[in-house]
Design a protein around this motif. Structure first.
Motif, PDB file in Angstrom:
ATOM      1  N   ALA A 183       1.122  -1.194  -0.108  1.00 33.95           N
ATOM      2  CA  ALA A 183      -0.135   0.072  -0.084  1.00 33.95           C
ATOM      3  C   ALA A 183       0.768   1.202   0.026  1.00 33.95           C
ATOM      4  CB  ALA A 183      -0.849  -0.030   1.151  1.00 33.95           C
ATOM      5  N   PRO A 184       0.303   2.366  -0.508  1.00 32.76           N
ATOM      6  CA  PRO A 184       1.056   3.643  -0.583  1.00 32.76           C
ATOM      7  C   PRO A 184       1.319   4.495   0.989  1.00 32.76           C
ATOM      8  CG  PRO A 184      -0.895   3.986  -1.379  1.00 32.76           C
ATOM      9  CD  PRO A 184      -0.916   2.500  -1.277  1.00 32.76           C
ATOM     10  N   GLY A 185       0.329   3.954   1.709  1.00 34.25           N
ATOM     11  CA  GLY A 185       0.270   4.636   3.185  1.00 34.25           C
ATOM     12  C   GLY A 185      -0.922   3.895   3.928  1.00 34.25           C
ATOM     13  N   ILE A 186      -1.272   4.795   4.890  1.00 37.27           N
ATOM     14  CA  ILE A 186      -2.292   4.433   5.957  1.00 37.27           C
ATOM     15  C   ILE A 186      -3.492   5.346   6.027  1.00 37.27           C
ATOM     16  CG2 ILE A 186      -2.609   3.823   8.609  1.00 37.27           C
ATOM     17  CD1 ILE A 186       0.177   3.017   8.526  1.00 37.27           C
ATOM     18  N   ASP A 187      -4.613   4.930   6.158  1.00 29.58           N
ATOM     19  CA  ASP A 187      -5.766   5.681   6.264  1.00 29.58           C
ATOM     20  C   ASP A 187      -6.129   5.823   8.060  1.00 29.58           C
ATOM     21  OD1 ASP A 187      -6.554   6.177   3.709  1.00 29.58           O
ATOM     22  OD2 ASP A 187      -7.650   4.440   3.614  1.00 29.58           O
ATOM     23  N   TYR A 188      -6.410   7.043   8.387  1.00 28.04           N
ATOM     24  CA  TYR A 188      -6.549   7.293   9.919  1.00 28.04           C
ATOM     25  C   TYR A 188      -8.031   7.676  10.177  1.00 28.04           C
ATOM     26  CZ  TYR A 188      -1.526   6.855  10.353  1.00 28.04           C
ATOM     27  OH  TYR A 188      -0.392   6.190  10.334  1.00 28.04           O
ATOM     28  N   TYR A 189      -8.557   7.126  11.129  1.00 23.29           N
ATOM     29  CA  TYR A 189      -9.799   7.399  11.506  1.00 23.29           C
ATOM     30  C   TYR A 189     -10.257   7.805  13.058  1.00 23.29           C
ATOM     31  CZ  TYR A 189     -11.098   5.065   7.080  1.00 23.29           C
ATOM     32  OH  TYR A 189     -11.276   4.564   5.888  1.00 23.29           O
ATOM     33  N   THR A 190     -11.060   8.720  13.518  1.00 20.10           N
ATOM     34  CA  THR A 190     -11.632   8.630  14.893  1.00 20.10           C
ATOM     35  C   THR A 190     -12.067   7.212  15.308  1.00 20.10           C
ATOM     36  OG1 THR A 190     -13.773   9.213  14.556  1.00 20.10           O
ATOM     37  CG2 THR A 190     -12.375  11.034  14.453  1.00 20.10           C
ATOM     38  N   GLY A 191     -11.980   6.953  16.672  1.00 15.13           N
ATOM     39  CA  GLY A 191     -12.226   5.888  17.359  1.00 15.13           C
ATOM     40  C   GLY A 191     -13.611   5.274  16.631  1.00 15.13           C
ATOM     41  N   GLN A 192     -14.684   6.280  16.456  1.00 12.24           N
ATOM     42  CA  GLN A 192     -15.777   5.842  15.881  1.00 12.24           C
ATOM     43  C   GLN A 192     -15.989   5.568  14.634  1.00 12.24           C
ATOM     44  OE1 GLN A 192     -18.462   4.869  18.153  1.00 12.24           O
ATOM     45  NE2 GLN A 192     -16.423   5.237  19.405  1.00 12.24           N
ATOM     46  N   GLY A 193     -14.849   5.768  13.630  1.00 12.11           N
ATOM     47  CA  GLY A 193     -14.829   5.241  12.349  1.00 12.11           C
ATOM     48  C   GLY A 193     -15.033   6.571  11.387  1.00 12.11           C
ATOM     49  N   ASP A 194     -14.934   7.873  11.961  1.00 14.78           N
ATOM     50  CA  ASP A 194     -15.011   8.819  10.750  1.00 14.78           C
ATOM     51  C   ASP A 194     -13.574   9.101  10.313  1.00 14.78           C
ATOM     52  OD1 ASP A 194     -17.590   9.405  11.490  1.00 14.78           O
ATOM     53  OD2 ASP A 194     -17.077  10.521  13.395  1.00 14.78           O
ATOM     54  N   PHE A 195     -13.448   9.398   9.147  1.00 14.35           N
ATOM     55  CA  PHE A 195     -12.418   9.594   8.349  1.00 14.35           C
ATOM     56  C   PHE A 195     -11.563  10.559   8.655  1.00 14.35           C
ATOM     57  CE2 PHE A 195     -10.007  11.098   4.749  1.00 14.35           C
ATOM     58  CZ  PHE A 195      -8.968   9.955   4.664  1.00 14.35           C
ATOM     59  N   MET A 196     -10.359  10.764   8.931  1.00 15.88           N
ATOM     60  CA  MET A 196      -9.460  12.053   9.419  1.00 15.88           C
ATOM     61  C   MET A 196      -8.683  12.328   8.270  1.00 15.88           C
ATOM     62  SD  MET A 196      -8.581  11.855  13.329  1.00 15.88           S
ATOM     63  CE  MET A 196      -7.604  10.272  13.187  1.00 15.88           C
ATOM     64  N   PHE A 197      -7.750  11.348   7.791  1.00 11.24           N
ATOM     65  CA  PHE A 197      -6.876  11.873   6.652  1.00 11.24           C
ATOM     66  C   PHE A 197      -5.960  10.485   6.328  1.00 11.24           C
ATOM     67  CE2 PHE A 197      -4.480  12.257  10.771  1.00 11.24           C
ATOM     68  CZ  PHE A 197      -3.417  11.659  10.518  1.00 11.24           C
ATOM     69  N   HIS A 198      -5.356  10.798   5.019  1.00  9.20           N
ATOM     70  CA  HIS A 198      -4.490   9.472   4.634  1.00  9.20           C
ATOM     71  C   HIS A 198      -3.416  10.083   4.604  1.00  9.20           C
ATOM     72  CE1 HIS A 198      -3.184   6.208   1.942  1.00  9.20           C
ATOM     73  NE2 HIS A 198      -2.612   7.022   1.276  1.00  9.20           N
ATOM     74  N   ALA A 199      -2.258   9.021   5.154  1.00  8.63           N
ATOM     75  CA  ALA A 199      -0.999   9.421   5.288  1.00  8.63           C
ATOM     76  C   ALA A 199       0.039   8.714   4.430  1.00  8.63           C
ATOM     77  CB  ALA A 199      -0.355   9.237   6.662  1.00  8.63           C
ATOM     78  N   LEU A 200       0.645   9.411   3.243  1.00  3.33           N
ATOM     79  CA  LEU A 200       1.277   8.697   2.540  1.00  3.33           C
ATOM     80  C   LEU A 200       2.838   8.302   3.136  1.00  3.33           C
ATOM     81  CD1 LEU A 200       1.066  10.574  -0.745  1.00  3.33           C
ATOM     82  CD2 LEU A 200       0.135   8.174  -0.405  1.00  3.33           C
ATOM     83  N   SER A 201       3.206   7.212   3.144  1.00  4.70           N
ATOM     84  CA  SER A 201       4.549   6.610   3.498  1.00  4.70           C
ATOM     85  C   SER A 201       5.696   7.104   2.643  1.00  4.70           C
ATOM     86  CB  SER A 201       4.614   5.175   3.971  1.00  4.70           C
ATOM     87  OG  SER A 201       3.721   4.918   4.968  1.00  4.70           O
ATOM     88  N   PRO A 202       6.863   7.460   3.316  1.00  3.29           N
ATOM     89  CA  PRO A 202       8.047   7.907   2.504  1.00  3.29           C
ATOM     90  C   PRO A 202       8.353   6.682   1.753  1.00  3.29           C
ATOM     91  CG  PRO A 202       8.174   8.756   4.861  1.00  3.29           C
ATOM     92  CD  PRO A 202       7.008   7.827   4.702  1.00  3.29           C
ATOM     93  N   THR A 203       8.938   7.029   0.379  1.00 10.40           N
ATOM     94  CA  THR A 203       9.238   5.691  -0.324  1.00 10.40           C
ATOM     95  C   THR A 203      10.725   5.820  -0.851  1.00 10.40           C
ATOM     96  OG1 THR A 203       8.341   6.653  -2.172  1.00 10.40           O
ATOM     97  CG2 THR A 203       6.947   5.399  -1.228  1.00 10.40           C
ATOM     98  N   ILE A 204      11.169   4.643  -1.158  1.00  8.72           N
ATOM     99  CA  ILE A 204      12.286   4.404  -2.051  1.00  8.72           C
ATOM    100  C   ILE A 204      12.112   4.164  -3.324  1.00  8.72           C
ATOM    101  CG2 ILE A 204      14.489   3.123  -2.066  1.00  8.72           C
ATOM    102  CD1 ILE A 204      14.328   2.703   0.990  1.00  8.72           C
ATOM    103  N   GLU A 205      12.728   4.554  -4.343  1.00 10.33           N
ATOM    104  CA  GLU A 205      12.573   4.132  -5.626  1.00 10.33           C
ATOM    105  C   GLU A 205      12.360   2.585  -5.817  1.00 10.33           C
ATOM    106  OE1 GLU A 205      14.145   5.069 -10.285  1.00 10.33           O
ATOM    107  OE2 GLU A 205      15.350   5.809  -8.483  1.00 10.33           O
ATOM    108  N   ASP A 206      11.266   2.236  -6.733  1.00  8.96           N
ATOM    109  CA  ASP A 206      10.896   0.791  -6.778  1.00  8.96           C
ATOM    110  C   ASP A 206      10.435  -0.040  -5.808  1.00  8.96           C
ATOM    111  OD1 ASP A 206      12.117   0.915  -9.417  1.00  8.96           O
ATOM    112  OD2 ASP A 206      14.142   0.527  -8.687  1.00  8.96           O
TER     113      ASP A 206
END
Length: 385
Positions: free
Chosen positions: A74-97
């Protein structure tokens, strides 16, 4: 170049870092043997996170592609509140390939490493420990509990957080209890779970991490003051209790936690051994030298990096003392960053759960900066001793 100083190595511990060490050493023409205290392997089916830096390291021994094939990227992780309301998507830093992260079953990773070790003919002594060890000018003289004796140019202690070899070298050390515990449980993958996610509750955090097309695992971190000893037969019930305040998909999977034998619970202890991690011809790597909280998913990654970097230095045919000095210069700082930054994340979480959150702290940036630091090159040229 064949190493004229290190030709025969004993690896104590047949886990992730020990198996990786045997493969990496074989690639550069160094014979290794493994000592494993367990009679047989019992590897849990829950997952392990592989950031880009560990995939890069595994590529050095030709196994990154297999991990990507078996795991789920995956490109990153989705973050939600404890009740399941979407907050934001965080892309993880990558290395080529490489993707932002790959998630793989620990059992699958073990099988990949073990099958490779078997294919190269590495000898593994199961149900065996080191009975005696003595450093001499000719090497480390070792007696094993199975009656095997040998002299080795290098002994690698890859025997985990409660390392026997570390006790031999440095005596007992104090590991710090974080006041947190981590719970893991394998589940069938829900169709709606497209990539990893975390729910942040008021007293805990819970995540779901796909690790194949068919499976995912639940990852929960909770406040466990005083390091309680949970009864094994109650673990499923206790885990259900700890996520009872969550909504959304975490609530949806809660009733699927039914088998206490499949719950993997670990209190979080951390330590960082001061440099150097060696004496004479005996070196500690992985959790034997540094153990971190799992908050940036780098514990196993740095353990694998340790032995990949060691093998890379050994290619240069330096003396063992020169090799180990360079190893420490390259790996100590990386381990320090992971241990200390993970400890900091634990501290911030506990403050938040107690209603004392520091609003000036940007946790997301802190994590991204830490992961980006780990993506820096590790196999650059040496000689700055």
């Amino acid at each position: 170049m064949q190493n004229s100083h290190v030709k025969k190595v004993l690896i104590v511990g047949g886990g992730i870092s020990g198996l990786t060490a045997a493969i990496a050493l074989d690639k550069i023409g160094i014979q290794a043997e493994i000592v494993e205290k367990e009679k047989e392997y019992h590897v849990y089916g829950v997952g392990i996170i592989q950031p880009p830096n560990v995939l890069r390291a595994l590529n050095e021994i030709g196994l990154a592609e297999k991990c990507l094939e078996v795991g789920d990227s995956a490109p990153g992780i989705d973050y939600y509140t404890g009740q399941g309301d979407f907050m934001f998507h965080a892309l993880s830093p990558t290395i080529e390939d490489y993707p932002g992260l790959n998630v793989i079953s620990r059992r699958e990773l073990h099988n990949i490493l073990y099958e490779k070790v078997q294919s190269i003919g590495t000898r593994i002594y199961m149900d065996t420990v080191v009975s005696e060890i003595e450093s001499t000018t000719q090497g480390a003289v070792v007696e094993l509990s199975n009656g095997v004796n040998g002299t080795y140019d290098l002994v690698i202690g890859a025997d985990g957080t409660n390392s026997q070899i570390r006790r031999y070298l440095f005596g007992e050390i104090k590991q710090s209890y974080s006041e947190q515990g981590v719970w893991r449980y394998k589940l069938p993958r829900l169709k709606e779970i497209k990539q990893p996610l975390f729910y942040y509750g008021h007293k805990a955090k819970a995540g779901l991490f796909p690790m194949s097309q068919d499976e995912m695992y639940l990852l929960v971190t909770t406040h466990e003051p005083g390091n309680p000893k949970h009864p094994n037969d109650k673990l499923s019930e206790l885990l259900q209790e700890r996520i009872s305040g969550f909504g959304g998909v975490i609530a949806e999977v809660r009733n699927q936690i039914i088998d206490p034998n499949e719950v993997v619970y670990r209190p979080i202890f951390t330590h960082l051994l001061p440099s150097p991690w060696y004496k004479d011809n005996i070196l500690l790597v992985g959790d034997a030298a540094h153990s971190s909280a799992p908050h940036v998913g780098q514990g196993a990654s740095i353990a694998i990096e340790d032995v990949i970097v060691l093998a890379d230095i050994l290619k240069h045919n330096l003396t063992l003392e020169e090799t180990l000095k360079i190893f420490m210069k390259k790996q100590y700082e990386r381990a320090r960053i992971i241990v200390e930054n993970s400890d900091q994340l634990v501290e911030w979480e506990l403050l938040q759960w107690h209603g004392k959150e520091n609003k000036d702290v940007n946790v997301g940036k802190f994590v991204v900066d830490t992961l980006a630091k780990m993506n820096e090159p590790i196999l650059t040229e040496l000689y700055a001793q």
